[in-house]
Design an enzyme around this catalytic site. Structure first.
Site, PDB file in Angstrom:
ATOM      1  CG  ASP A   1     -42.871   4.220  22.863  1.00 30.68           C
ATOM      2  OD1 ASP A   1     -42.403   3.280  22.189  1.00 30.68           O
ATOM      3  OD2 ASP A   1     -43.126   4.128  24.078  1.00 30.68           O
TER       4      ASP A   1
ATOM      5  CE  LYS B   1     -41.458   1.184  28.090  1.00 35.08           C
ATOM      6  NZ  LYS B   1     -42.424   1.603  27.063  1.00 35.08           N
TER       7      LYS B   1
END
Ligand code: ATR
Length: 284
Positions: A108, A72
């Site tokens: 997220d 990520k």
């Protein structure tokens, strides 16, 4: 970059390992229900191969993909363009190609807020104080989401206090670092309690918190979704709180990527939730 090999959009989740990912289940469900002739694949890519894999996206025919551990941060660094959210969090979990450029988002924060909007509607009306347990990547995204929704105050409590202090310093004075010993006091004034740690996950000890000081209308949220109902969520429900389990965030964080790759905004329906929950329950 050369154009895709064929017209059917395709996306993937890239990780190392990645076999455990539930992203294929979610995206294939939407492809099927929306009758889109696309595909969603698993891409097991070691860290050394990740930059080349992503640079080769278009030639491989990918419209984009999800990125999971351990890529990520690298994904963020490789992007030509990122959303404001990803730029702030310095982590990318969703990639797509736009005008030949590699673009990245971190979904997220939107996933967390979307889950609460669906499972605890009105949670952010007169929203004042949140208590977050944990100070990792998930906590950072959630603090960002709460700030966007106008949260006034966040108390951050983490096993490693310095890590909480570091997170707080990135967000300014509305984030206050506290100790576990302070919990009863901070819970008494909280609208929202969130567990962002792995406590309560299968194989881990539960997050044992006495919820009795929490006001009855406070919402309790847990990002853990294996098991589907953690001890924290069970205890919150038993006390009559609105409780939001982690599966909602898992489902909602997938929405922006699907829309970018396949051109339609999908819905998190009870049917999808049932399919994913059944899959999780089957392995517990
Ligand atoms: P994520 O990206 O999922 O947030 P992470 O960045 O590794 O993952 O953060 C994990 C969080 O869970 C951290 O707040 C971690 O606490 P530390 O900063 O002290 O490591 C917390 N955590 C993990 N295991 C824990 C445990 N057994 N007890 C309490 N906190 C724990």
């Amino acid at each position: 970059m050369t154009p895709p090999a064929h017209g059917k959009p395709k996306a993937c989740v890239i990780g190392w390992p990645v076999a455990h990912s539930r992203s294929p289940l979610i995206h294939r469900f939407w492809l099927d229900r929306l009758k889109i002739e696309g595909s969603y694949e698993l891409a097991t890519v070691a860290p050394a191969g990740f930059p080349a894999f992503v640079r080769d996206f278009v030639r491989q025919g990918f419209a984009g993909g999800n990125v999971t551990l351990p890529h990520k941060r690298t994904a963020f660094e490789l992007c030509d363009v990122t959303t404001t959210t990803a730029a702030y969090l310095k982590v990318v979990n969703t990639l797509w190609i736009e005008a030949g450029k590699l673009c990245g988002d971190n979904t997220d924060a939107a996933g967390f807020a979307g889950a609460l909007d669906q499972d605890a509607p009105g949670w952010d009306i007169n929203f004042g104080t949140a208590v977050i347990i944990g100070a990792g990547g998930a906590a950072r995204a959630i603090v960002y989401a709460l700030k966007l929704r106008g949260m006034r105050r966040v108390f951050l409590i983490n096993r490693t206090k310095e890590r909480a202090a570091e997170l707080a310093s990135d967000f300014g004075p509305s984030i206050e670092v506290m100790d576990f010993a302070d919990l009863p006091g901070v819970l008494a004034g909280a609208n929202l309690l969130i567990n962002t740690t792995s406590r309560g996950m299968r194989g881990q000890p539960p997050l044992a918190i006495d919820l009795s000081p929490l006001p009855p209308d406070a919402v309790v949220s847990d990002i853990v979704y294996v098991p589907l109902e953690t001890a924290l969520i069970r205890a919150a429900k038993a006390r009559g709180h609105r409780a939001v389990s982690g599966v909602g965030m898992l489902l909602h964080q997938a929405v922006p990527g699907f829309e970018r790759w396949f051109g339609m905004k999908p819905c998190v329906t009870p049917e999808l939730r049932g399919v994913v929950e059944a899959d999780i329950a089957a392995v517990v």
